[in-house]
Design a protein around this motif. Structure first.
Motif, PDB file in Angstrom:
ATOM      1  N   GLY A 124       0.800  -1.246   0.008  1.00 43.82           N
ATOM      2  CA  GLY A 124       0.109   0.043   0.148  1.00 43.82           C
ATOM      3  C   GLY A 124       0.779   1.111  -0.054  1.00 43.82           C
ATOM      4  O   GLY A 124       1.186   1.664   0.871  1.00 43.82           O
ATOM      5  N   GLN A 125       1.211   1.832  -1.249  1.00 41.94           N
ATOM      6  CA  GLN A 125       2.257   2.908  -1.282  1.00 41.94           C
ATOM      7  C   GLN A 125       1.299   4.238  -1.106  1.00 41.94           C
ATOM      8  O   GLN A 125       0.259   4.523  -1.490  1.00 41.94           O
ATOM      9  N   ARG A 126       2.242   5.273  -0.469  1.00 36.32           N
ATOM     10  CA  ARG A 126       1.577   6.478  -0.530  1.00 36.32           C
ATOM     11  C   ARG A 126       2.800   7.372  -0.380  1.00 36.32           C
ATOM     12  O   ARG A 126       4.202   7.075   0.059  1.00 36.32           O
ATOM     13  N   GLY A 127       2.763   8.511  -0.401  1.00 36.26           N
ATOM     14  CA  GLY A 127       3.826   9.679  -0.376  1.00 36.26           C
ATOM     15  C   GLY A 127       3.306  11.009  -0.726  1.00 36.26           C
ATOM     16  O   GLY A 127       1.973  11.343  -1.229  1.00 36.26           O
ATOM     17  N   VAL A 128       4.176  12.027  -0.380  1.00 37.51           N
ATOM     18  CA  VAL A 128       3.806  13.477  -0.377  1.00 37.51           C
ATOM     19  C   VAL A 128       5.275  14.087  -1.147  1.00 37.51           C
ATOM     20  O   VAL A 128       6.339  13.678  -1.120  1.00 37.51           O
ATOM     21  N   ALA A 129       5.050  15.040  -1.870  1.00 35.57           N
ATOM     22  CA  ALA A 129       6.031  15.881  -2.385  1.00 35.57           C
ATOM     23  C   ALA A 129       5.846  17.323  -2.531  1.00 35.57           C
ATOM     24  O   ALA A 129       4.451  17.788  -2.810  1.00 35.57           O
ATOM     25  N   LEU A 130       6.811  18.144  -2.551  1.00 35.61           N
ATOM     26  CA  LEU A 130       6.726  19.580  -2.830  1.00 35.61           C
ATOM     27  C   LEU A 130       7.721  19.837  -3.926  1.00 35.61           C
ATOM     28  O   LEU A 130       8.724  19.750  -3.929  1.00 35.61           O
ATOM     29  N   THR A 131       7.092  20.773  -4.866  1.00 37.49           N
ATOM     30  CA  THR A 131       7.980  21.000  -6.040  1.00 37.49           C
ATOM     31  C   THR A 131       7.876  22.494  -6.414  1.00 37.49           C
ATOM     32  O   THR A 131       6.832  22.982  -6.286  1.00 37.49           O
ATOM     33  N   ALA A 132       9.115  23.103  -6.785  1.00 41.80           N
ATOM     34  CA  ALA A 132       9.160  24.490  -6.976  1.00 41.80           C
ATOM     35  C   ALA A 132      10.120  24.471  -8.170  1.00 41.80           C
ATOM     36  O   ALA A 132      11.097  24.109  -8.361  1.00 41.80           O
ATOM     37  N   THR A 133       9.448  25.464  -9.137  1.00 42.65           N
ATOM     38  CA  THR A 133      10.099  25.594 -10.542  1.00 42.65           C
ATOM     39  C   THR A 133      10.427  27.332 -10.814  1.00 42.65           C
ATOM     40  O   THR A 133       9.601  27.964 -10.546  1.00 42.65           O
ATOM     41  N   GLN A 134      11.499  27.534 -10.917  1.00 47.54           N
ATOM     42  CA  GLN A 134      11.921  28.944 -11.399  1.00 47.54           C
ATOM     43  C   GLN A 134      12.346  29.098 -12.666  1.00 47.54           C
ATOM     44  O   GLN A 134      13.334  28.326 -13.000  1.00 47.54           O
ATOM     45  N   THR A 135      11.917  29.870 -13.598  1.00 49.90           N
ATOM     46  CA  THR A 135      12.351  30.073 -15.040  1.00 49.90           C
ATOM     47  C   THR A 135      13.452  31.022 -14.917  1.00 49.90           C
ATOM     48  O   THR A 135      13.321  32.113 -14.410  1.00 49.90           O
ATOM     49  N   LEU A 136      14.647  30.940 -15.375  1.00 54.17           N
ATOM     50  CA  LEU A 136      15.689  31.958 -15.249  1.00 54.17           C
ATOM     51  C   LEU A 136      15.795  32.783 -16.562  1.00 54.17           C
ATOM     52  O   LEU A 136      16.153  33.830 -16.498  1.00 54.17           O
ATOM     53  N   PHE A 137      15.636  32.026 -17.588  1.00 56.97           N
ATOM     54  CA  PHE A 137      15.589  32.477 -19.076  1.00 56.97           C
ATOM     55  C   PHE A 137      14.742  32.012 -20.141  1.00 56.97           C
ATOM     56  O   PHE A 137      14.799  30.945 -20.126  1.00 56.97           O
ATOM     57  N   ASP A 138      13.703  32.851 -20.736  1.00 53.31           N
ATOM     58  CA  ASP A 138      12.800  32.387 -21.632  1.00 53.31           C
ATOM     59  C   ASP A 138      13.007  32.809 -23.091  1.00 53.31           C
ATOM     60  O   ASP A 138      11.955  33.027 -23.692  1.00 53.31           O
ATOM     61  N   GLN A 312      14.667  23.445 -11.038  1.00 53.69           N
ATOM     62  CA  GLN A 312      13.556  22.800 -10.259  1.00 53.69           C
ATOM     63  C   GLN A 312      14.043  22.315  -9.095  1.00 53.69           C
ATOM     64  O   GLN A 312      14.948  21.519  -9.001  1.00 53.69           O
ATOM     65  N   GLY A 313      13.642  22.467  -8.081  1.00 49.98           N
ATOM     66  CA  GLY A 313      13.718  21.799  -6.660  1.00 49.98           C
ATOM     67  C   GLY A 313      12.631  21.076  -6.110  1.00 49.98           C
ATOM     68  O   GLY A 313      11.483  21.345  -6.323  1.00 49.98           O
ATOM     69  N   GLN A 314      12.728  19.873  -5.567  1.00 46.71           N
ATOM     70  CA  GLN A 314      11.709  18.925  -5.233  1.00 46.71           C
ATOM     71  C   GLN A 314      12.066  18.050  -3.921  1.00 46.71           C
ATOM     72  O   GLN A 314      13.390  17.802  -3.744  1.00 46.71           O
ATOM     73  N   VAL A 315      11.183  18.360  -2.839  1.00 39.47           N
ATOM     74  CA  VAL A 315      11.346  17.256  -1.687  1.00 39.47           C
ATOM     75  C   VAL A 315      10.290  16.621  -1.538  1.00 39.47           C
ATOM     76  O   VAL A 315       9.229  16.920  -1.942  1.00 39.47           O
ATOM     77  N   SER A 316      10.530  15.172  -1.455  1.00 37.32           N
ATOM     78  CA  SER A 316       9.319  14.094  -1.350  1.00 37.32           C
ATOM     79  C   SER A 316       9.539  13.193  -0.295  1.00 37.32           C
ATOM     80  O   SER A 316      10.801  12.990   0.403  1.00 37.32           O
ATOM     81  N   ARG A 317       8.694  12.441   0.230  1.00 33.84           N
ATOM     82  CA  ARG A 317       8.522  11.484   1.134  1.00 33.84           C
ATOM     83  C   ARG A 317       7.840  10.360   0.727  1.00 33.84           C
ATOM     84  O   ARG A 317       6.446  10.604   0.477  1.00 33.84           O
ATOM     85  N   ASP A 318       8.421   8.959   0.566  1.00 32.68           N
ATOM     86  CA  ASP A 318       7.512   7.971   0.068  1.00 32.68           C
ATOM     87  C   ASP A 318       7.689   6.906   1.159  1.00 32.68           C
ATOM     88  O   ASP A 318       8.556   6.644   1.671  1.00 32.68           O
ATOM     89  N   TYR A 319       6.229   6.463   1.128  1.00 34.99           N
ATOM     90  CA  TYR A 319       6.153   5.248   2.264  1.00 34.99           C
ATOM     91  C   TYR A 319       6.093   4.096   1.451  1.00 34.99           C
ATOM     92  O   TYR A 319       5.440   3.758   0.190  1.00 34.99           O
ATOM     93  N   ASP A 320       6.853   2.826   2.044  1.00 33.11           N
ATOM     94  CA  ASP A 320       6.269   1.370   1.483  1.00 33.11           C
ATOM     95  C   ASP A 320       6.574   1.054   0.030  1.00 33.11           C
ATOM     96  O   ASP A 320       5.854   0.513  -0.686  1.00 33.11           O
TER      97      ASP A 320
END
Length: 508
Positions: A124-138, A312-320
């Motif tokens: 039974g898998q579950r998890g959470v993640a927080l993602t932030a993306t910043q464009t520097l030049f487009d 892009q930066g991301q922190v996450s936590r996954d279970y099982d």
């Protein structure tokens, strides 16, 4: 009655009694109808409470500026376009999102033998993640998108000014039409009075043998023509009043005030008016903003072919995640560089398309400038012509009045014929009508010049104090207010009076 015989007194008494009874019965029948037809105190108060119509041009302009639906709709368009600035800026700001997941993972593994073994598991898998993306030049697309949104918003504001001035011009034109209509009706009514008197005199002279039946017929014909002319100007007045009520939102008063002179706001000459219109007309300024917005669109299309840089930066936590793993915590920071090499020619086509639209916007600017300059020149020409017409019609009206008065005396003396007097009166009516129309044309031409040069505004007209404060633009709502409304839609429940349980209890 004491001197009459007894049977006569009894007969008269019976007649009097019947008369009194009939009068009482008639009064009882008429009294309710009289009471129904008579205005009650409440009805009188309601009639007295009816609003008085607009009686001045300043009040009409202020009311239309504050409540006209076309102006209100364009103000909403300005507010809507203004939101595109925030939308364009959002592309250069961090984009943060949170993700959560839950589910079941079933695995079945077959190992090579001999002997073959089977390994299966259900997690039974579950998890959470927080993602932030910043464009520097487009490719400067964000900056150019902001410029484009700003130019489009300014263009909508100038378009709002154009609509406001167009509505104010229509209001002024309709006010002058009502004012002129009242004056023309008065002229025709005075003409009817003169012709009625002339016809009465002709009939008197015919009875005394001085005039002929032909004179009476001529007077009758002119009176019929005058009545037809009066009916025509009264119909025009009703149409003008209806148009005024539609534009202003209130009827015109019975007595309208004269229009305040505005010659001080006009340019000095036709050439000066044409030059001012070429640079100050709201339609011209709106077309200029469209050119700037189209130029920004070209740079946005070109920016698609430049490298793109983002982090892009991301922190996450996954279970099982596995049978022998309870929890996995991870953090990552990734930088991405994207260099477009070939996209099938779509981006290049977008650049060419934007360049063509830029050229079309420049041509539209030239057309708007020519139209504004032509409108100002034509308006100033009409203004000068109206002034010359006023001077000529004033002299003509005065001379026609003297001619009618002298002709009347000569007809009484038998020196002139009645038809000559009628012709002189017709000339006087025409001269007065031309003078009234010329005054109206001059006022309309004045407002036309002001609208063409971009000067038909409340501040210049002296009606800014009559316009409610805060009318053009409503305060902007914050991002959190909008997001709160979006979440509120998910929590909305039917009102208490429409819930099914209460409807069943009420028997509906």
């Amino acid at each position: 009655m004491t001197g009459l015989p007894l049977h006569r007194r009894r007969a008269l008494s019976g007649v009097s009694l019947r008369v009194l009874l009939a009068a009482a019965l008639a009064a009882s029948l008429v009294a309710p109808a009289w009471a129904e037809g008579a205005p009650r105190p409440a009805q009188r108060s309601r009639v007295a409470a009816q609003p008085v119509g607009v009686t001045s041009l300043e009040a009409a302009l202020a009311r239309a500026f504050a409540s006209n639906p076309d102006i209100q709709a364009q103000r909403g368009q300005v507010r809507a376009t203004n939101e595109t600035i925030a939308q364009a800026r959002s592309a250069g700001l961090p984009q943060v999102s949170a993700t959560a997941y839950a589910g079941v993972l079933a695995t079945r593994s077959i190992m090579r033998g001999p002997p073959n073994t089977v390994d299966s598991a259900t997690l039974g898998q579950r998890g959470v993640a927080l993602t932030a993306t910043q464009t520097l030049f487009d490719g400067w697309r964000t900056q150019n998108s902001v410029v484009q949104a700003q130019r489009l918003t300014e263009g909508q504001k100038q378009q709002l000014r154009a609509i406001e001035q167009s509505i104010l011009l229509d209001v002024a034109t309709s006010y002058v039409a009502v004012l002129t209509g009242h004056a023309l009706v008065d002229v025709q009514r005075r003409n009817i009075g003169f012709l009625s008197t002339t016809l009465a005199n002709a009939r008197t002279r015919l009875a005394s043998g001085v005039a002929t039946p032909t004179d009476v017929s001529q007077a009758e014909a002119r009176l019929s023509r005058g009545q037809a002319d009066l009916s025509a100007v009264e119909a025009d007045l009703q149409i003008a009043r209806d148009r005024f009520a539609r534009l202003v939102g209130a009827p015109a008063g019975a007595q309208l005030r004269p229009v305040r002179p505005l010659q001080a706001l006009l340019p000095q000459s036709r050439e000066a008016a044409r030059d001012v219109a070429g640079t100050g007309n709201p339609a011209v300024l709106a077309a200029m903003e469209q050119v700037r917005a189209a130029d920004a669109a070209v740079r946005i299309a070109q920016g698609q072919m430049l490298p793109q840089l983002a982090v892009q930066g991301q922190v996450s936590r996954d279970y099982d995640t596995a049978t022998d793993t309870r929890r996995v915590d991870s953090a990552q920071m990734v930088g991405r560089v994207t260099v477009p090499l070939y996209s099938g020619g779509g981006q290049e086509a977008q650049v060419r398309q934007a360049q063509e639209l830029l050229g079309a916007a420049r041509l539209q600017l030239d057309s708007a400038r020519l139209q504004a300059r032509s409108a100002a020149f034509a308006g100033y020409t009409a203004y000068l012509n109206a002034g010359a017409t006023i001077r000529a019609a004033t002299a003509e009206s005065q001379a026609a009045q003297v001619s009618v008065e002298g002709m009347q005396k000569q007809v009484d003396a038998g020196v002139r014929t009645l038809v000559e007097l009628l012709n002189a009166q017709q000339d006087l009516v025409i001269a007065r009508g031309r003078l009234i129309q010329a005054h109206g044309d001059r006022i309309v031409a004045t407002f036309t010049i002001l609208a063409a040069t971009g000067r038909l505004e409340p501040a210049r007209l002296g009606i800014a104090s009559l316009v409610p404060a805060g009318q053009p633009v409503a305060p902007a709502r914050s991002d959190w207010d909008v997001r709160g409304d979006a979440w509120h839609d998910l929590r909305t429940v039917p009102p208490a009076e429409t819930r099914p349980s209460q409807q069943k209890r009420s028997g509906n």
